[in-house]
Design a protein around this motif. Structure first.
Motif, PDB file in Angstrom:
ATOM      1  N   VAL A  64       0.822  -1.203   0.000  1.00  0.00           N
ATOM      2  CA  VAL A  64       0.000   0.000   0.000  1.00  0.00           C
ATOM      3  C   VAL A  64       0.862   1.261   0.000  1.00  0.00           C
ATOM      4  O   VAL A  64       0.620   2.224  -0.748  1.00  0.00           O
ATOM      5  CB  VAL A  64      -0.955  -0.017   1.216  1.00  0.00           C
ATOM      6  N   VAL A  65       1.887   1.265   0.835  1.00  0.00           N
ATOM      7  CA  VAL A  65       2.777   2.433   0.910  1.00  0.00           C
ATOM      8  C   VAL A  65       3.509   2.629  -0.414  1.00  0.00           C
ATOM      9  O   VAL A  65       3.659   3.765  -0.915  1.00  0.00           O
ATOM     10  CB  VAL A  65       3.757   2.284   2.075  1.00  0.00           C
ATOM     11  N   THR A  66       3.978   1.526  -0.984  1.00  0.00           N
ATOM     12  CA  THR A  66       4.673   1.623  -2.281  1.00  0.00           C
ATOM     13  C   THR A  66       3.742   2.143  -3.369  1.00  0.00           C
ATOM     14  O   THR A  66       4.133   2.986  -4.203  1.00  0.00           O
ATOM     15  CB  THR A  66       5.229   0.252  -2.674  1.00  0.00           C
ATOM     16  N   TYR A  67       2.515   1.662  -3.375  1.00  0.00           N
ATOM     17  CA  TYR A  67       1.535   2.102  -4.380  1.00  0.00           C
ATOM     18  C   TYR A  67       1.269   3.598  -4.253  1.00  0.00           C
ATOM     19  O   TYR A  67       1.210   4.337  -5.252  1.00  0.00           O
ATOM     20  CB  TYR A  67       0.251   1.296  -4.185  1.00  0.00           C
ATOM     21  N   LEU A  68       1.124   4.072  -3.008  1.00  0.00           N
ATOM     22  CA  LEU A  68       0.914   5.503  -2.793  1.00  0.00           C
ATOM     23  C   LEU A  68       2.139   6.311  -3.216  1.00  0.00           C
ATOM     24  O   LEU A  68       2.013   7.379  -3.834  1.00  0.00           O
ATOM     25  CB  LEU A  68       0.596   5.761  -1.329  1.00  0.00           C
ATOM     26  N   ALA A  69       3.336   5.813  -2.929  1.00  0.00           N
ATOM     27  CA  ALA A  69       4.556   6.535  -3.285  1.00  0.00           C
ATOM     28  C   ALA A  69       4.704   6.648  -4.808  1.00  0.00           C
ATOM     29  O   ALA A  69       5.074   7.699  -5.341  1.00  0.00           O
ATOM     30  CB  ALA A  69       5.764   5.832  -2.672  1.00  0.00           C
ATOM     31  N   ILE A  70       4.405   5.533  -5.512  1.00  0.00           N
ATOM     32  CA  ILE A  70       4.527   5.560  -6.982  1.00  0.00           C
ATOM     33  C   ILE A  70       3.549   6.561  -7.585  1.00  0.00           C
ATOM     34  O   ILE A  70       3.908   7.392  -8.422  1.00  0.00           O
ATOM     35  CB  ILE A  70       4.302   4.145  -7.559  1.00  0.00           C
ATOM     36  N   ASN A  71       2.300   6.501  -7.164  1.00  0.00           N
ATOM     37  CA  ASN A  71       1.287   7.400  -7.720  1.00  0.00           C
ATOM     38  C   ASN A  71       1.570   8.856  -7.358  1.00  0.00           C
ATOM     39  O   ASN A  71       1.357   9.770  -8.166  1.00  0.00           O
ATOM     40  CB  ASN A  71      -0.091   6.996  -7.220  1.00  0.00           C
ATOM     41  N   GLY A  72       2.036   9.068  -6.115  1.00  0.00           N
ATOM     42  CA  GLY A  72       2.381  10.430  -5.729  1.00  0.00           C
ATOM     43  C   GLY A  72       3.537  10.984  -6.531  1.00  0.00           C
ATOM     44  O   GLY A  72       3.529  12.163  -6.947  1.00  0.00           O
ATOM     45  N   PHE A  73       4.537  10.151  -6.802  1.00  0.00           N
ATOM     46  CA  PHE A  73       5.689  10.590  -7.601  1.00  0.00           C
ATOM     47  C   PHE A  73       5.261  10.940  -9.030  1.00  0.00           C
ATOM     48  O   PHE A  73       5.678  11.961  -9.587  1.00  0.00           O
ATOM     49  CB  PHE A  73       6.749   9.493  -7.599  1.00  0.00           C
ATOM     50  N   ILE A  74       4.401  10.096  -9.613  1.00  0.00           N
ATOM     51  CA  ILE A  74       3.929  10.369 -10.974  1.00  0.00           C
ATOM     52  C   ILE A  74       3.134  11.669 -11.007  1.00  0.00           C
ATOM     53  O   ILE A  74       3.257  12.489 -11.932  1.00  0.00           O
ATOM     54  CB  ILE A  74       3.089   9.187 -11.495  1.00  0.00           C
ATOM     55  N   SER A  75       2.315  11.906  -9.985  1.00  0.00           N
ATOM     56  CA  SER A  75       1.540  13.156  -9.939  1.00  0.00           C
ATOM     57  C   SER A  75       2.443  14.374  -9.846  1.00  0.00           C
ATOM     58  O   SER A  75       2.198  15.398 -10.493  1.00  0.00           O
ATOM     59  CB  SER A  75       0.586  13.124  -8.739  1.00  0.00           C
ATOM     60  N   LEU A  76       3.512  14.266  -9.064  1.00  0.00           N
ATOM     61  CA  LEU A  76       4.417  15.407  -8.913  1.00  0.00           C
ATOM     62  C   LEU A  76       5.129  15.739 -10.218  1.00  0.00           C
ATOM     63  O   LEU A  76       5.240  16.907 -10.596  1.00  0.00           O
ATOM     64  CB  LEU A  76       5.425  15.109  -7.796  1.00  0.00           C
ATOM     65  N   ILE A  77       5.655  14.711 -10.903  1.00  0.00           N
ATOM     66  CA  ILE A  77       6.391  14.997 -12.137  1.00  0.00           C
ATOM     67  C   ILE A  77       5.448  15.493 -13.236  1.00  0.00           C
ATOM     68  O   ILE A  77       5.831  16.317 -14.080  1.00  0.00           O
ATOM     69  CB  ILE A  77       7.191  13.767 -12.614  1.00  0.00           C
ATOM     70  N   MET A  78       4.199  15.029 -13.242  1.00  0.00           N
ATOM     71  CA  MET A  78       3.238  15.553 -14.218  1.00  0.00           C
ATOM     72  C   MET A  78       2.843  16.978 -13.871  1.00  0.00           C
ATOM     73  O   MET A  78       2.616  17.804 -14.760  1.00  0.00           O
ATOM     74  CB  MET A  78       2.007  14.646 -14.290  1.00  0.00           C
ATOM     75  N   PHE A  79       2.742  17.272 -12.584  1.00  0.00           N
ATOM     76  CA  PHE A  79       2.457  18.647 -12.173  1.00  0.00           C
ATOM     77  C   PHE A  79       3.603  19.585 -12.555  1.00  0.00           C
ATOM     78  O   PHE A  79       3.395  20.766 -12.828  1.00  0.00           O
ATOM     79  CB  PHE A  79       2.218  18.679 -10.661  1.00  0.00           C
ATOM     80  N   ALA A  80       4.825  19.041 -12.605  1.00  0.00           N
ATOM     81  CA  ALA A  80       5.991  19.833 -12.988  1.00  0.00           C
ATOM     82  C   ALA A  80       6.086  20.060 -14.487  1.00  0.00           C
ATOM     83  O   ALA A  80       6.963  20.795 -14.947  1.00  0.00           O
ATOM     84  CB  ALA A  80       7.262  19.171 -12.480  1.00  0.00           C
ATOM     85  N   GLY A  81       5.204  19.443 -15.259  1.00  0.00           N
ATOM     86  CA  GLY A  81       5.188  19.657 -16.705  1.00  0.00           C
ATOM     87  C   GLY A  81       5.581  18.460 -17.530  1.00  0.00           C
ATOM     88  O   GLY A  81       5.687  18.567 -18.758  1.00  0.00           O
ATOM     89  N   PHE A  82       5.786  17.316 -16.918  1.00  0.00           N
ATOM     90  CA  PHE A  82       6.167  16.119 -17.672  1.00  0.00           C
ATOM     91  C   PHE A  82       4.992  15.651 -18.526  1.00  0.00           C
ATOM     92  O   PHE A  82       3.859  15.542 -18.051  1.00  0.00           O
ATOM     93  CB  PHE A  82       6.606  15.014 -16.714  1.00  0.00           C
ATOM     94  N   GLN A  83       5.263  15.388 -19.819  1.00  0.00           N
ATOM     95  CA  GLN A  83       4.246  14.910 -20.747  1.00  0.00           C
ATOM     96  C   GLN A  83       4.455  13.423 -20.992  1.00  0.00           C
ATOM     97  O   GLN A  83       5.448  13.024 -21.603  1.00  0.00           O
ATOM     98  CB  GLN A  83       4.315  15.679 -22.074  1.00  0.00           C
ATOM     99  N   PRO A  84       3.540  12.574 -20.507  1.00  0.00           N
ATOM    100  CA  PRO A  84       3.729  11.125 -20.660  1.00  0.00           C
ATOM    101  C   PRO A  84       3.590  10.690 -22.112  1.00  0.00           C
ATOM    102  O   PRO A  84       2.725  11.184 -22.844  1.00  0.00           O
ATOM    103  CB  PRO A  84       2.629  10.530 -19.781  1.00  0.00           C
ATOM    104  N   GLN A  85       4.446   9.761 -22.507  1.00  0.00           N
ATOM    105  CA  GLN A  85       4.391   9.165 -23.828  1.00  0.00           C
ATOM    106  C   GLN A  85       3.704   7.802 -23.737  1.00  0.00           C
ATOM    107  O   GLN A  85       3.276   7.363 -22.667  1.00  0.00           O
ATOM    108  CB  GLN A  85       5.801   9.034 -24.415  1.00  0.00           C
ATOM    109  N   GLN A  86       3.616   7.111 -24.861  1.00  0.00           N
ATOM    110  CA  GLN A  86       2.926   5.825 -24.888  1.00  0.00           C
ATOM    111  C   GLN A  86       3.592   4.812 -23.954  1.00  0.00           C
ATOM    112  O   GLN A  86       2.912   4.094 -23.216  1.00  0.00           O
ATOM    113  CB  GLN A  86       2.900   5.277 -26.318  1.00  0.00           C
ATOM    114  N   ARG A  87       4.908   4.775 -23.993  1.00  0.00           N
ATOM    115  CA  ARG A  87       5.599   3.784 -23.169  1.00  0.00           C
ATOM    116  C   ARG A  87       5.390   4.043 -21.684  1.00  0.00           C
ATOM    117  O   ARG A  87       5.293   3.109 -20.888  1.00  0.00           O
ATOM    118  CB  ARG A  87       7.085   3.764 -23.517  1.00  0.00           C
ATOM    119  N   HIS A  88       5.306   5.326 -21.301  1.00  0.00           N
ATOM    120  CA  HIS A  88       5.075   5.641 -19.893  1.00  0.00           C
ATOM    121  C   HIS A  88       3.691   5.182 -19.440  1.00  0.00           C
ATOM    122  O   HIS A  88       3.529   4.638 -18.340  1.00  0.00           O
ATOM    123  CB  HIS A  88       5.235   7.141 -19.664  1.00  0.00           C
TER     124      HIS A  88
END
Length: 550
Positions: A64-88
């Motif tokens: 559960v903690v790992t799942y929250l950490a992964i999703n939180g990290f993805i949200s932060l980098i997308m908030f910073a302007g990261f544009q996900p590609q197909q592979r992501h």
């Protein structure tokens, strides 16, 4: 040609669809953050009974903690302007499916409510990737669910119903995958078709705009108050002397109509069946003809105006008339000149006789004078059919006009006239250059100066005129004025002076001013008669913008 076929649904969409995929993935990641926060919150609801409800609580909590950490990290980098590609996106969906089965494995197994979240992950994967990869998501989820159930039955002596439930979930995974792939593909086709049609409409609108801008017919859209909404380049040039190359020009939008065109609009509003009279926006502009129509017949709040340069139509009619006359004259010129030459020669021989009475000599003078006039008419008409194309150069108008004045005065003075002419010269500062054929425009000036000096001498007793050069109101085009000090041209004759064979001088052919305007038109210049209220006559040559190719 615009390709209206939708792109293949098996390939990753291009920029518009890719941007939409990015937005959907952001929404899905927000959903995952909420789910991970809820799972983390549930750990604190009833911690005393966790050991009895979870197979391996420590591993579940770590998941559960790992799942929250992964999703939180993805949200932060997308908030910073990261544009996900197909592979992501693909890796994120795969990680989500595996993480959900990790939690199922160390909780209560496939019977846990977390199994329903796997369906959401598979569905999201097929929405974000509507291709064979979406089917792979369903297959991976089904294999993981069956693997957890088999492991529970073999290792933990779980009930065999878990395998049946896992099979049912696998069917749901594939059903969700197929249904959502079908819906997504239909949406992609519809969106691609709509995007293609929108692009086609935009390109068609751009083409229409370019066509309207390059039309030589002036087009205006205005309201019933006379305020201009839209105007093409030809209308701006005709009404406001704006050129396409003039980047500093004021836009026609929002400007009021010229007074003469406004009067025509008022007459048309009172009587739509009435033909609007021709008008001139400025004294040096060509004569224009406007026609009005309502853009919206029901509402009637906008008016469409077409503006035509009548000089073009008049010129074409005159060219047709003179072309026929030229062919006729060219065919019979030889037959006319032979008897005309014989008449002139006989008159000269008779004039040498010393036994002629004064009345006979007067008749001979009439014969010789009119013979020369007929010959001049034939020469002028033949010149129309032999006119060569303009050979233009970029010329400094002020310097050229000064040189012309000196050469013309020298030529006229060489005749030994007892009353030499006076020609004043006025050059305005900032006169732009012009592009024209030097010899042809000099021929026009010679004709205008000859006429001006002759009429000035008849009216004032002394041949004099005034030459001036300057820039038009927009400062982009040059003009040359030739002003005489004669009696002027009567108002009833002002519209006829450029017509062929029109003359008020009994000795004239009536082709001088017509030929002068023809030569100006061949150089994309305009010859007009100004009505400025001053004594005498003032003819203006308005040159085209020097950046225009002739």
């Amino acid at each position: 040609m615009v390709n209206t076929a939708p792109p293949s649904t098996g390939n990753w969409p291009q920029a518009p669809l890719l941007a939409q995929r990015g937005k959907l993935f952001r929404i899905y990641n927000h959903y995952r953050v909420v789910i991970s926060l809820l799972l983390l919150g549930l750990l604190f609801v009833d911690p005393a009974n966790f050991d009895s409800r979870f197979r391996m609580l420590d591993y579940y909590q770590a998941g559960v903690v790992t799942y929250l950490a992964i999703n939180g990290f993805i949200s932060l980098i997308m908030f910073a302007g990261f544009q996900p590609q197909q592979r992501h996106i693909t890796l994120s969906i795969l990680a989500d499916i595996l993480m959900m089965h990790w939690l199922l494995l160390f909780s209560t197994g496939i019977t846990n409510g977390l199994a329903n979240l796997v369906i959401v992950s598979v569905a999201a994967g097929n929405i974000l990737t509507p291709s064979r990869v979406g089917t792979f998501y369903a297959a991976l989820a089904a294999i993981c669910s069956l693997g957890i159930s088999l492991w529970a039955v073999i290792a933990l002596d779980a009930h065999a119903d878990d395998i049946v439930r896992a099979g049912s979930l696998g069917i749901l995974y594939f059903a969700a995958a197929f249904v959502l792939q079908y819906i997504s593909r239909r949406m992609i086709r519809s969106e691609a078709l709509a995007s293609s049609r929108a692009q086609s409409l935009a390109e068609l609108e751009q083409i229409n705009r370019q066509i309207i801008q390059r039309m030589r017919t002036g087009i205006l859209v205005m309201d019933h108050l006379g305020q201009i909404r839209l105007a093409n380049a030809a209308a701006e040039e005709m009404l406001f002397e704006h050129t396409v190359e003039d980047d500093n020009r004021l836009p026609a939008r929002g400007r009021a109509l010229p007074v003469t065109l406004r009067e025509g609009l008022n007459h048309w509003l009172q009587d739509p069946n009435r033909r609007v009279e021709t008008f001139q926006p400025t004294p040096g502009s060509p004569v224009l003809q406007a026609s009005f129509t309502r853009l919206d017949q029901e509402r009637g709040d906008q008016i469409l105006v077409f503006i035509e340069d009548t000089s073009k139509v008049t010129q074409q009619a005159q060219q047709m008339k003179l072309a026929s006359l030229g062919r006729l004259t060219a065919g019979i010129a030889h037959e006319i000149r032979n008897p005309l030459g014989a008449i002139s020669h006989a008159a000269q021989l008779m004039a040498e006789s010393g036994h002629l009475e004064a009345s006979d000599r007067k008749m001979l003078d009439i014969i010789q004078r009119h013979s020369r006039r007929v010959n001049g008419i034939i020469e002028n008409v033949l010149d129309l059919s032999r006119r060569r194309p303009a050979d233009t150069d970029l010329i400094d108008v002020g310097q050229w006009l000064s040189e012309f004045r000196e050469d013309y005065l020298h030529t006229v003075g060489a005749n030994g006239s007892a009353n030499p002419p006076e020609i004043s010269l006025h050059l305005a500062e900032g006169t732009p250059p012009a592009r024209f054929d030097r010899s042809q425009i000099e021929q026009v000036l010679v004709n205008l100066c000859d006429n001006g000096l002759r009429y000035s001498a008849q009216h004032c007793g002394h041949p004099s005129l005034e030459l001036s050069a300057g820039a038009t109101a927009d400062g982009q085009k040059a003009y040359v004025d030739v002003r005489d000090f004669g009696p002027g041209i009567s108002p009833e004759n002002r519209t006829s002076v450029f017509e062929p064979f029109f003359t008020t001088d009994k000795s004239g052919t009536g082709l001088g001013l017509y030929l002068a305007r023809e030569l100006c038109e061949a150089n994309q210049a305009h010859l007009s008669l100004l009505d400025d209220g001053q004594p005498g006559s003032c003819f203006r040559i308005t040159f085209a913008h020097h950046g225009r190719l002739i």
